[in-house]
Design a protein around this motif. Structure first.
Motif: not given
Length: 434
Positions: A1-8, A248-253
């Motif tokens: 299942m993919a996690t909704l994050g950033i579209d590349g 997005p990684a920094a935002a999630r952190h």
């Protein structure tokens, strides 16, 4: 299942369209490329047998020469601006929504259903039509977010493919008598369109023909653009939106719910495109009927407006005016013998002229930095004690020198008899610390 994050794709586009340092270089390059685009447009008109001067004059007469021409241009500005602002919101979050054309149609479909099915008196019906268009298109765009969340479907692909599905739904609705096909009058032939929406479901205009007319949709579009620009620039939600788009990684952190924020941004983009569809249904720019081709490529052109404006809602206002002028004046080119599709070519050249400079300059800057040789760092030599003493002045007072311990002897020290019982314990502790 993919996690909704950033579209590349959206993340790369957002980074490339950001001029960064050296903005004056981007400005000069943009002016140069716009000049080249206009020159190529004149050359294409001349090659097709037309006159560049006559075409420019016709374009001016159809869009800016009279107050009535300005009225037509401003009618196109409102839906273009709404689509562009929605595209700015989704691109700021890292999602690249290219399904605005279908979302415009879905918004018009929802608005036509409410306007023709509900018998509501007064301007309340207009409010319900606008709200239905916003909700319907927002939900339609949210389906792409759900597909990305649960199945990992790329947002660019899903939004584009759902445009064709929206076109088929509109065609089915206006060809089905029990759905939205127009009512039969006598023995007349039914057309693939709906009945016109009631008068109380249409936007009013300020001014009378042939004077300048300002439709209420333009005021609504400008207000939406200004409000969203302030929200994205001055609020915590806007800061989080930008954070998600850039990293997005920094935002999630940092505790940002990346999936929810990206899905909301995509739904807002679709909702504003649906509002543009409601304007096409309720303003004089169209026939006030639901028709398969009523979108008039507003969704695609609105996306181009956002690209030229570099995802800035305030900058999208003058760019939307430029595209509205080109769209309104394009119908006058047929009188000069120039094919009307050349207007689309001119718009494409202008988009490339505005979008290409920051991308090219950014690539050149990165290549220049990569080609620069790394500056070697000279290691610092530790200072050691002088091997040979310098001659001293006999008259100078002797300065006491601190004794420097010599190298540690490797010879074992004599064992303490009292430590015999704790030798094993000390060895175990030293091994544990090591």
């Amino acid at each position: 299942m993919a996690t909704l994050g950033i579209d590349g794709t959206g993340q790369r586009l957002l980074r490339r369209l950001n001029p960064g340092p050296g903005g004056w270089q981007v400005g000069l390059a943009t002016v140069a490329t716009v000049g080249v685009a206009l020159g190529l447009s004149a050359l294409l008109i001349a090659v097709t047998g037309g006159s560049p001067t006559a075409s420019t004059k016709a374009l001016y007469q159809g869009s800016m020469a009279t107050p009535a021409a300005w009225s037509t241009s401003l009618l196109y500005v409102a839906p273009l601006l709404l689509v562009a602002v929605g595209a700015c919101v989704s691109a700021r979050s890292g999602f690249f929504n290219i399904g605005q054309e279908g979302q415009v149609l879905i918004g018009a479909l929802a608005g036509a259903w409410v306007g023709l099915r509900l018998a509501v008196p007064g301007p309340l019906l207009l409010v319900l039509v606008l709200l239905a268009s916003v909700v319907g298109a927002g939900v339609w765009a949210g389906l792409s977010a759900l597909m990305y969340r649960f199945r990992g479907v790329n947002v660019v692909v899903s939004t584009m493919l759902m445009t064709f599905l929206a076109q088929q739904l509109i065609s089915f609705a206006v060809n089905t008598p029990w759905l939205l096909q127009e009512s039969r009058l006598g023995r007349g032939t039914l057309s693939p369109q709906s009945n016109p929406v009631p008068e109380n479901a249409r936007l009013a205009s300020l001014g009378d023909y042939p004077n300048l007319q300002l439709n209420g949709g333009l005021v609504l579009a400008v207000v939406v653009a200004v409000v969203l620009a302030l929200v994205m620039a001055r609020t915590r939600w806007g800061f989080r939106l930008k954070m998600v788009g850039l990293n997005p990684a920094a935002a999630r952190h940092a505790g940002v719910r990346v999936g929810a924020l990206g899905g909301i941004a995509l739904a807002i983009s679709g909702a504003l495109a649906g509002l543009a569809g409601a304007l096409l249904l309720t303003s004089p720019v169209g026939t006030n009927r639901l028709q398969p081709g009523m979108s008039l490529n507003i969704g695609w052109d609105g996306l181009l407006v956002a690209l030229v404006a570099r995802n800035n809602p305030l900058l999208a206002i003058p760019v939307a005016v430029l595209f509205g002028v080109l769209r309104a004046g394009g119908s006058f080119l047929a009188a000069t013998g120039v094919p009307s599709f050349l207007v689309d070519v001119v718009k494409a050249l202008l988009v490339l002229a505005f979008v290409a400079p920051p991308v090219v300059i950014g690539m050149l800057r990165r290549r220049r930095l990569a080609d620069q040789p790394a500056t070697p760092t000279t290691p610092t030599t530790p200072t050691t004690a002088a091997a040979s003493p310098e001659p001293t002045d006999p008259s100078a007072p002797a300065t006491p020198t601190a004794s420097v311990p010599g190298p540690r002897s490797t010879a074992p020290e004599p064992a303490d008899p009292g430590d015999a019982g704790t030798a094993g314990t000390k060895d175990a502790m030293e091994g544990r610390l090591a």
